[in-house]
Design a protein around this motif. Structure first.
Motif, PDB file in Angstrom:
ATOM      1  N   ASN A 107      -1.625   8.136  -6.938  1.00  8.97           N
ATOM      2  CA  ASN A 107      -2.135   6.852  -6.463  1.00  8.97           C
ATOM      3  C   ASN A 107      -3.518   7.102  -5.881  1.00  8.97           C
ATOM      4  O   ASN A 107      -3.707   7.213  -4.676  1.00  8.97           O
ATOM      5  CB  ASN A 107      -1.192   6.280  -5.404  1.00  8.97           C
ATOM      6  N   SER A 108      -4.524   7.215  -6.760  1.00 12.57           N
ATOM      7  CA  SER A 108      -5.820   7.774  -6.380  1.00 12.57           C
ATOM      8  C   SER A 108      -6.837   6.743  -5.907  1.00 12.57           C
ATOM      9  O   SER A 108      -8.013   7.060  -5.763  1.00 12.57           O
ATOM     10  CB  SER A 108      -6.405   8.547  -7.557  1.00 12.57           C
ATOM     11  N   ASP A 109      -6.427   5.493  -5.693  1.00 17.59           N
ATOM     12  CA  ASP A 109      -7.331   4.470  -5.181  1.00 17.59           C
ATOM     13  C   ASP A 109      -8.556   4.307  -6.080  1.00 17.59           C
ATOM     14  O   ASP A 109      -9.701   4.337  -5.623  1.00 17.59           O
ATOM     15  CB  ASP A 109      -7.743   4.828  -3.745  1.00 17.59           C
ATOM     16  N   ASN A 110      -8.280   4.191  -7.390  1.00 19.81           N
ATOM     17  CA  ASN A 110      -9.318   3.975  -8.412  1.00 19.81           C
ATOM     18  C   ASN A 110     -10.244   5.169  -8.651  1.00 19.81           C
ATOM     19  O   ASN A 110     -11.252   5.045  -9.337  1.00 19.81           O
ATOM     20  CB  ASN A 110     -10.160   2.734  -8.093  1.00 19.81           C
ATOM     21  N   LEU A 111      -9.914   6.333  -8.100  1.00 13.68           N
ATOM     22  CA  LEU A 111     -10.640   7.554  -8.443  1.00 13.68           C
ATOM     23  C   LEU A 111     -10.189   8.036  -9.814  1.00 13.68           C
ATOM     24  O   LEU A 111      -9.075   7.726 -10.250  1.00 13.68           O
ATOM     25  CB  LEU A 111     -10.384   8.634  -7.382  1.00 13.68           C
ATOM     26  N   HIS A 115      -7.099  14.306 -11.521  1.00 13.70           N
ATOM     27  CA  HIS A 115      -7.839  14.867 -10.396  1.00 13.70           C
ATOM     28  C   HIS A 115      -8.286  16.262 -10.822  1.00 13.70           C
ATOM     29  O   HIS A 115      -7.479  17.169 -10.974  1.00 13.70           O
ATOM     30  CB  HIS A 115      -6.905  14.925  -9.186  1.00 13.70           C
ATOM     31  N   TYR A 158      -6.373  15.511   0.023  1.00 14.97           N
ATOM     32  CA  TYR A 158      -6.659  14.084  -0.040  1.00 14.97           C
ATOM     33  C   TYR A 158      -7.452  13.758  -1.302  1.00 14.97           C
ATOM     34  O   TYR A 158      -8.510  14.349  -1.563  1.00 14.97           O
ATOM     35  CB  TYR A 158      -7.452  13.624   1.180  1.00 14.97           C
ATOM     36  N   TYR A 159      -6.903  12.847  -2.090  1.00 14.87           N
ATOM     37  CA  TYR A 159      -7.633  12.314  -3.254  1.00 14.87           C
ATOM     38  C   TYR A 159      -7.212  10.861  -3.416  1.00 14.87           C
ATOM     39  O   TYR A 159      -6.318  10.525  -4.189  1.00 14.87           O
ATOM     40  CB  TYR A 159      -7.318  13.119  -4.515  1.00 14.87           C
ATOM     41  N   GLY A 160      -7.788  10.014  -2.581  1.00 12.77           N
ATOM     42  CA  GLY A 160      -7.371   8.617  -2.520  1.00 12.77           C
ATOM     43  C   GLY A 160      -6.162   8.409  -1.633  1.00 12.77           C
ATOM     44  O   GLY A 160      -5.950   7.328  -1.099  1.00 12.77           O
ATOM     45  N   TYR A 161      -5.373   9.440  -1.459  1.00 16.65           N
ATOM     46  CA  TYR A 161      -4.212   9.462  -0.567  1.00 16.65           C
ATOM     47  C   TYR A 161      -3.841  10.939  -0.379  1.00 16.65           C
ATOM     48  O   TYR A 161      -4.342  11.811  -1.090  1.00 16.65           O
ATOM     49  CB  TYR A 161      -3.040   8.666  -1.159  1.00 16.65           C
ATOM     50  N   TYR A 162      -2.973  11.216   0.584  1.00 13.55           N
ATOM     51  CA  TYR A 162      -2.551  12.596   0.813  1.00 13.55           C
ATOM     52  C   TYR A 162      -1.347  12.937  -0.066  1.00 13.55           C
ATOM     53  O   TYR A 162      -0.405  12.150  -0.187  1.00 13.55           O
ATOM     54  CB  TYR A 162      -2.188  12.810   2.283  1.00 13.55           C
TER      55      TYR A 162
END
Length: 196
Positions: A107-111, A115, A158-162
């Motif tokens: 769930n990378s917040d649009n990243l 990853h 952390y990549y949009g979330y932990y």
């Protein structure tokens, strides 16, 4: 010491073997249950899909061998993910169930997914796996799925979330990043594992 790198039927096995060799340790690559049972340490590498690796383990009667292994085991990337109970990848597949957590699409917040690249790893507590490695060191990642932070998480990223960057339950260790591609810190982590 007899170190076995499990032939998981996935890619990246040679990279792990060469990284171990650069530390000065010999290893063998095998999916022979008898050889794995006799190992002092076991590494589960993997770049590929959860379905591929689980089909390979089941075909070679290795799931129970791994689950009953009493000496140190290190899962790398996909090798860590299969320590969970289930992976949502490609429609879903049951995994080893060492840790009762599912592996989920990030769930990378649009990243961008996957990853890919260097990211900071934050240690939760002192663990021998991170001996002589500074907290918040950067390791190399390449993945689209991850394990949520849970009671067995020993470091997070952390990549949009932990998410869990490393886990430990008893003799089972797992790292979501690739120590074999993480230069000095990765070499130190592998050395720490080999010295356990």
């Amino acid at each position: 010491m007899k170190l076995v790198i499990l032939d998981t039927g996935c890619s990246n096995i040679s990279s792990v073997k060469w990284a171990i060799q650069r530390i000065g340790c010999c290893s063998c690559v095998s999916c022979d249950p008898d050889m794995i049972i006799c190992a002092d340490k076991l590494i589960l590498p993997g770049v590929g899909t959860a379905n591929t690796i689980m089909n390979h383990l089941n075909k070679n009667s290795l799931t129970d061998v791994i689950k009953s292994f009493k000496k140190p085991i290190l899962g790398i990337c996909l090798g860590m993910q299969i320590l969970g109970s289930y992976s949502d990848e490609n429609g879903g597949v049951s995994t080893l169930g060492i840790i009762d957590k599912s592996i989920e699409l990030m769930n990378s917040d649009n990243l961008p997914i996957p990853h890919t690249g260097w990211n900071k790893v934050i240690f939760f507590s002192k663990n021998y796996l991170f001996n002589n490695i500074k907290n918040e060191s950067y390791f190399y990642f390449m993945h689209s799925y991850a394990m949520p932070v849970n009671n067995y998480t020993i470091s997070q990223c952390y990549y949009g979330y932990y998410f869990s960057a490393a886990i430990q339950k008893n003799n089972f260790f797992g790292v979501q990043f690739h120590p074999e591609r993480s230069h000095k810190v990765g070499r130190q982590l592998l050395k720490n594992f080999l010295e356990m």
